[in-house]
Design a protein around this motif. Structure first.
Motif, PDB file in Angstrom:
ATOM      1  N   LYS A 251       4.841   3.796   2.998  1.00  0.00           N
ATOM      2  CA  LYS A 251       4.577   2.557   2.290  1.00  0.00           C
ATOM      3  C   LYS A 251       4.442   1.427   3.305  1.00  0.00           C
ATOM      4  O   LYS A 251       5.279   1.296   4.199  1.00  0.00           O
ATOM      5  CB  LYS A 251       5.705   2.227   1.305  1.00  0.00           C
ATOM      6  CG  LYS A 251       5.845   3.209   0.147  1.00  0.00           C
ATOM      7  CD  LYS A 251       6.994   2.820  -0.761  1.00  0.00           C
ATOM      8  CE  LYS A 251       7.196   3.850  -1.868  1.00  0.00           C
ATOM      9  NZ  LYS A 251       6.037   3.961  -2.782  1.00  0.00           N
TER      10      LYS A 251
ATOM     11  N   GLN B 293      -1.090   4.503  10.190  1.00  0.00           N
ATOM     12  CA  GLN B 293       0.120   3.715  10.387  1.00  0.00           C
ATOM     13  C   GLN B 293       1.116   4.413  11.310  1.00  0.00           C
ATOM     14  O   GLN B 293       1.921   3.759  11.984  1.00  0.00           O
ATOM     15  CB  GLN B 293       0.800   3.417   9.042  1.00  0.00           C
ATOM     16  CG  GLN B 293      -0.019   2.563   8.094  1.00  0.00           C
ATOM     17  CD  GLN B 293      -0.952   3.389   7.211  1.00  0.00           C
ATOM     18  OE1 GLN B 293      -1.103   4.597   7.391  1.00  0.00           O
ATOM     19  NE2 GLN B 293      -1.569   2.734   6.238  1.00  0.00           N
TER      20      GLN B 293
ATOM     21  N   CYS C 193      -0.213   4.197   0.795  1.00  0.00           N
ATOM     22  CA  CYS C 193      -0.694   5.059   1.899  1.00  0.00           C
ATOM     23  C   CYS C 193      -0.933   6.499   1.450  1.00  0.00           C
ATOM     24  O   CYS C 193      -0.705   7.440   2.215  1.00  0.00           O
ATOM     25  CB  CYS C 193       0.293   5.023   3.069  1.00  0.00           C
ATOM     26  SG  CYS C 193       0.663   3.384   3.690  1.00  0.00           S
TER      27      CYS C 193
ATOM     28  N   LEU D 223      -5.815  -2.816   9.402  1.00  0.00           N
ATOM     29  CA  LEU D 223      -6.295  -1.914   8.363  1.00  0.00           C
ATOM     30  C   LEU D 223      -7.796  -1.685   8.480  1.00  0.00           C
ATOM     31  O   LEU D 223      -8.274  -0.536   8.398  1.00  0.00           O
ATOM     32  CB  LEU D 223      -5.949  -2.499   6.987  1.00  0.00           C
ATOM     33  CG  LEU D 223      -6.496  -1.771   5.760  1.00  0.00           C
ATOM     34  CD1 LEU D 223      -5.884  -0.393   5.639  1.00  0.00           C
ATOM     35  CD2 LEU D 223      -6.237  -2.580   4.492  1.00  0.00           C
TER      36      LEU D 223
ATOM     37  N   PHE E  74       6.161  -0.809   8.100  1.00  0.00           N
ATOM     38  CA  PHE E  74       5.769   0.491   7.554  1.00  0.00           C
ATOM     39  C   PHE E  74       7.023   1.323   7.334  1.00  0.00           C
ATOM     40  O   PHE E  74       7.836   1.496   8.242  1.00  0.00           O
ATOM     41  CB  PHE E  74       4.821   1.215   8.511  1.00  0.00           C
ATOM     42  CG  PHE E  74       4.480   2.621   8.086  1.00  0.00           C
ATOM     43  CD1 PHE E  74       3.841   2.865   6.888  1.00  0.00           C
ATOM     44  CD2 PHE E  74       4.800   3.709   8.897  1.00  0.00           C
ATOM     45  CE1 PHE E  74       3.519   4.156   6.489  1.00  0.00           C
ATOM     46  CE2 PHE E  74       4.487   4.997   8.516  1.00  0.00           C
ATOM     47  CZ  PHE E  74       3.844   5.218   7.310  1.00  0.00           C
TER      48      PHE E  74
ATOM     49  N   ASN F  52       1.818   8.971   2.152  1.00  0.00           N
ATOM     50  CA  ASN F  52       2.292   9.175   3.524  1.00  0.00           C
ATOM     51  C   ASN F  52       3.328   8.147   3.959  1.00  0.00           C
ATOM     52  O   ASN F  52       3.801   8.196   5.095  1.00  0.00           O
ATOM     53  CB  ASN F  52       1.109   9.129   4.502  1.00  0.00           C
ATOM     54  CG  ASN F  52       0.177  10.305   4.316  1.00  0.00           C
ATOM     55  OD1 ASN F  52       0.624  11.440   4.187  1.00  0.00           O
ATOM     56  ND2 ASN F  52      -1.119  10.040   4.287  1.00  0.00           N
TER      57      ASN F  52
ATOM     58  N   ASP G 174       0.860  -1.187   0.000  1.00  0.00           N
ATOM     59  CA  ASP G 174       0.000   0.000   0.000  1.00  0.00           C
ATOM     60  C   ASP G 174       0.892   1.232   0.000  1.00  0.00           C
ATOM     61  O   ASP G 174       1.854   1.323   0.775  1.00  0.00           O
ATOM     62  CB  ASP G 174      -0.910  -0.009   1.232  1.00  0.00           C
ATOM     63  CG  ASP G 174      -1.851   1.180   1.284  1.00  0.00           C
ATOM     64  OD1 ASP G 174      -1.996   1.875   0.262  1.00  0.00           O
ATOM     65  OD2 ASP G 174      -2.444   1.420   2.356  1.00  0.00           O
TER      66      ASP G 174
ATOM     67  N   GLN H 185      -3.197   8.489   7.863  1.00  0.00           N
ATOM     68  CA  GLN H 185      -1.944   8.351   8.608  1.00  0.00           C
ATOM     69  C   GLN H 185      -2.049   7.416   9.808  1.00  0.00           C
ATOM     70  O   GLN H 185      -1.280   7.529  10.755  1.00  0.00           O
ATOM     71  CB  GLN H 185      -1.445   9.729   9.068  1.00  0.00           C
ATOM     72  CG  GLN H 185      -1.307  10.749   7.968  1.00  0.00           C
ATOM     73  CD  GLN H 185      -0.953  12.131   8.484  1.00  0.00           C
ATOM     74  OE1 GLN H 185      -0.481  12.277   9.607  1.00  0.00           O
ATOM     75  NE2 GLN H 185      -1.180  13.141   7.683  1.00  0.00           N
TER      76      GLN H 185
END
Length: 300
Positions: free
Chosen positions: A155, A206, A150, A196, A175, A153, A148, A204
């Motif tokens: 990966k 993560q 993101c 998720l 992340f 923002n 992903d 954001q």
């Protein structure tokens, strides 16, 4: 014929979508201000696509990742909020399809000769500890695939920790933030997928698993749409910093100056206050104005 890549109508019951989203669509649709909950339906991946990916990358795909792609070749769910007649896109949950499950390359980040590569950013000063596993490496020691992006923002990556040929049991989910620092998320893809979904795809989210946490703006959204079964220790420890609190006693404080009474000396009895005399008393000045010799005050 069923339409692909189109949002299902609200209230529509589709067993495979309910299983895929763990019923999160009903929770979002019942939340205040949430609108346009959209799931882009994708067909299941064929087994030969998985085999082709494994041969191409010399990696064995973990079983839970295989099962996910055999159910749907990627995942994308979005939702928005309506504020003052304006619709603002907010939540986004995404898993790349097999064709986009690509390796983070070690090629030059720039087209210039002798430009730095990701391997040049290796920093071995922070290795594994008791509470943190060994971080991935940009060189050949690790094999990294992007799950992903993101929304720019960072990966979310599927990381093979042992290099090629990569085995399925050596995978973890990490992340990679925008500063190219690694942060551990989960041991398995299944555990990450639950994170998720339960975080509702908030912006954001993560960064809640990093040492510096999510941004103040993201904390405001977290306070409005709290993740499901989420440990909010990060939020409760910094309650004063992510929620704007107004103290009415300070905001609406009067600007009039407060008159502070002057300090007075000890209070003397009323009968002796006027007749008191002394070297510094008022009788000294009056006596200096009296006539000499008589000792009585002059009447006018």
């Amino acid at each position: 014929m069923e339409e692909k890549a189109s949002p299902p109508p609200q209230g529509c019951s589709k067993p495979h979508l309910e299983k895929l989203t763990l019923g999160i669509t009903r929770i979002l649709e019942s939340s205040p201000g949430v609108t346009e909950v959209t799931i882009i339906e994708k067909p299941p991946a064929e087994r030969h696509m998985i085999s082709s990916w494994e041969q191409k990358n010399n990696c064995v795909m973990p079983e839970d990742v295989k099962n996910f792609y055999l159910m749907t070749n990627g995942f994308h769910m979005t939702w928005s909020v309506k504020l003052d007649e304006h619709i603002i896109p907010l939540g986004s949950m995404a898993i790349n399809s097999i064709s986009k499950l690509t390796q983070l390359t070690q090629s030059s980040m720039y087209s210039l000769p002798n430009a730095p590569t990701l391997a040049d950013l290796e920093d071995d000063t922070h290795e594994a500890s008791d509470d943190q596993p060994e971080k991935p490496h940009f060189d050949s020691r690790s094999v990294i695939f992007e799950l992903d992006s993101c929304n720019g923002n960072g990966k979310v990556c599927l990381v093979y920790k042992s290099g090629k040929p990569a085995l399925a049991e050596d995978t973890e989910i990490w992340f990679l933030d925008r500063a190219l620092y690694w942060h551990f998320l989960t041991d398995t893809f299944t555990a990450y997928y639950r994170l998720l979904i339960t975080h509702l795809g908030l912006p954001q989210w993560q960064y809640a698993f990093t040492s510096y946490g999510i941004s103040p703006q993201a904390k405001q959204w977290f306070s409005m749409y709290k993740p499901i079964n989420y440990n909010t220790n990060l939020l409760t420890e910094e309650t004063d910093s992510f929620v704007n609190k107004l103290d009415p006693s300070k905001v609406f404080k009067s600007k009039n100056k407060i008159i502070i009474p002057k300090k007075k000396g000890p209070v003397q009895p009323s009968g002796t206050q006027k007749g008191s005399s002394g070297p510094s008393g008022p009788s000294t000045s009056s006596n200096s104005k009296s006539s000499s010799g008589s000792g009585n005050p002059v009447r006018k």
